[in-house]
Design a protein around this motif. Sequence first.
Motif, PDB file in Angstrom:
ATOM      1  N   ALA A 157       7.763   4.776  -1.026  1.00  0.00           N
ATOM      2  CA  ALA A 157       8.317   3.907  -0.600  1.00  0.00           C
ATOM      3  C   ALA A 157       7.926   2.697  -0.354  1.00  0.00           C
ATOM      4  O   ALA A 157       8.237   1.238   0.050  1.00  0.00           O
ATOM      5  CB  ALA A 157       8.583   4.174   1.375  1.00  0.00           C
TER       6      ALA A 157
ATOM      7  N   GLY B  94      10.727  -1.835  -1.884  1.00  0.00           N
ATOM      8  CA  GLY B  94      11.162  -2.278  -0.878  1.00  0.00           C
ATOM      9  C   GLY B  94      13.083  -2.115  -0.593  1.00  0.00           C
ATOM     10  O   GLY B  94      14.049  -2.687  -1.941  1.00  0.00           O
TER      11      GLY B  94
ATOM     12  N   THR C  76       3.639   0.084   3.003  1.00  0.00           N
ATOM     13  CA  THR C  76       2.478  -0.352   2.562  1.00  0.00           C
ATOM     14  C   THR C  76       1.455  -1.203   3.076  1.00  0.00           C
ATOM     15  O   THR C  76      -0.195  -1.267   2.462  1.00  0.00           O
ATOM     16  CB  THR C  76       3.412  -1.822   1.978  1.00  0.00           C
TER      17      THR C  76
ATOM     18  N   THR D 222       9.017   0.557   5.467  1.00  0.00           N
ATOM     19  CA  THR D 222       8.199   0.413   3.873  1.00  0.00           C
ATOM     20  C   THR D 222       7.020  -0.429   3.900  1.00  0.00           C
ATOM     21  O   THR D 222       6.207  -0.381   3.666  1.00  0.00           O
ATOM     22  CB  THR D 222       9.155  -0.168   2.916  1.00  0.00           C
TER      23      THR D 222
END
Length: 291
Positions: free
Chosen positions: A145, A149, A161, A157
């Motif tokens: 993920a 996005g 990240t 997400t």
Amino acid sequence: MYSSVCSLGCPVLTKQLGAHITLFSRRSDPLDKAREEVTLACASKDQDVNTVMVDMGDDQEVKEAFESQSRPADILYCAAGGNYDQNGFFVDLTAKDLENCMRNNYFSAAYAAKIMMHIWLTEDASVVKPTHQRHREIIFINSCAAFLGLPGSIAYTTSKTAVRALAHTLRMEVLRHNCADSKYSIHIAFPGDFVSPGFMKEQQTKVPLNKKIQGLEQPIEQLLHKFPTSDKVASLIVRAADRGDFIICEDSFAANALFSNMLGPSPKRGWGVFDALMSPLMGWIVIPYLR
């Protein structure tokens, strides 16, 4: 080995590593179940299996839990996280939802890694020296993920990240600490969907648009056959970490392809051929078409 409890094949980790293992979780039920599974999977009666109930998103609790262990770990798996309670579109989420998702997925990994590094470096600085060089590893169990996005997974997400950025930076920083006593390495895995209790729960809260994009609209019975098991994914991650891979996308072609479109500062995998060929294909053709 220390591991935060998640749905990712703890018995497989135990079998393949043959290690003493300590499991951490803020909930007693997953801990009890994981302990039972791990104990049954032990390759030797000499393996110790311990559990500690702790909120991995609370730095003080993590510090006390790690420092109270009888022996420091050589391997740390940061596997806590999930997004069952924070699925939804950005405008529908509360500020608390965003905070909790970051706490469950990013801070649970960052605090564990930070405190473990402090324990390791303190041991390196002691006058007692090891008989051979120790290999200390941190493996972040992230998610693909982080590469894409998707509407309805915005909180998750974002947190994943952040974990990727943490692993990238820490990978370079630990080079400063390699010495005759210890060698440090960082690894990060980006599994796609796999069958687990967490996966089953998430299907109840995902928005329809998110399910449609991910191909999750089929009945649960079909999804169980479509995706790999948590044991399979765990086995692939352990083998890749043993090889010394920094980026681990072993469980699906989709995860491999998505990573090649989001290389950024990441080193190419292996000889770099797959990533070098797939990156322009994904960037120029596949992603523009899907978008």
